[in-house]
Design an enzyme around this catalytic site. Structure first.
Site, mmCIF file in Angstrom:
data_model
loop_
_atom_site.group_PDB
_atom_site.id
_atom_site.type_symbol
_atom_site.label_atom_id
_atom_site.label_comp_id
_atom_site.label_asym_id
_atom_site.label_seq_id
_atom_site.Cartn_x
_atom_site.Cartn_y
_atom_site.Cartn_z
ATOM 1 C CB ALA A 123 -48.082 25.590 -26.163
ATOM 2 C CG ASP A 124 -47.408 31.188 -29.980
ATOM 3 O OD1 ASP A 124 -48.397 30.974 -30.711
ATOM 4 O OD2 ASP A 124 -46.438 31.872 -30.343
ATOM 5 C CB THR A 125 -43.906 26.905 -31.390
ATOM 6 O OG1 THR A 125 -44.274 26.013 -30.339
ATOM 7 C CG2 THR A 125 -42.495 26.571 -31.874
#
Length: 191
Positions: A67-69
């Site tokens: 995941a990456d935000t």
């Protein structure tokens, strides 16, 4: 089946732990860089590279979650602030209006590298703040390892006025979307 989180984020780890999910953490160790310009493609690309880097290290039956935000305001991507001044600039630019939080998520099956990637977006409104309030928030220290320089689940809850969309996406992992991907694409049921 073995479940691996390809992230060093304590928030993502906590979200998965809260579900009672048995998983382990293996950091990807990749340099976080993408040529993608649109935020949704950018976060999906980074989540893919994180998950795939870890999947390639495994030689057994496992699924890897990457995941990456990022936070986006005025078409500008805000990642983690480097220092107090940058945190102040970010928070000042976010106040009194909506911005968008994008999280890319990728799930990879390690034995054959089948993957699914997707993203979630949530609108967040930061209330108008006095400079003293911004600096007091920065002094809590929680802003430094957070995209956009705030943590909605911490002291940042005091400055977030409203959201439109998935709260957990703002924390860093769209749990409902992950649930759907694991069930639909990999036959893993969390309920």
């Amino acid at each position: 089946m073995r479940i691996v989180l390809a992230s060093k984020s304590p928030r993502r780890k906590e979200l998965l732990s809260n579900l009672g999910l048995k998983f382990e953490v293996i950091e990807s160790g990749i340099e976080e860089y993408s040529n993608e310009k649109h935020p949704s493609k950018y976060v999906m690309d980074l989540s893919f590279h994180k998950a795939m880097a870890v999947a390639k290290k495994l030689n057994e039956e496992a699924v890897v979650i990457g995941a990456d935000t990022v936070v986006v305001v005025d078409d500008k991507v805000l990642e983690k602030p480097k220092d107090r001044e940058e945190a102040y600039t970010m928070l000042k630019s976010l106040q009194g209006r909506f911005h968008t939080v994008y999280t890319g998520i990728t799930v990879v099956r390690a034995q054959d590298f089948k993957y699914v990637r997707d993203f979630e977006e949530t609108k967040v409104w930061i209330k108008k703040l006095e400079d003293e309030e911004i600096f007091n928030y920065i002094d809590t220290g929680e802003c430094y390892d957070k995209a956009g320089a705030y943590a909605i689940q911490g002291f940042g809850a005091l400055i977030v006025e409203k959201i439109e969309g998935d709260y957990f996406n703002v924390v860093g992992l769209p749990i409902s979307k992950l649930f759907d991907i694991l069930k639909r694409e990999f036959g893993i049921r969390l309920l």
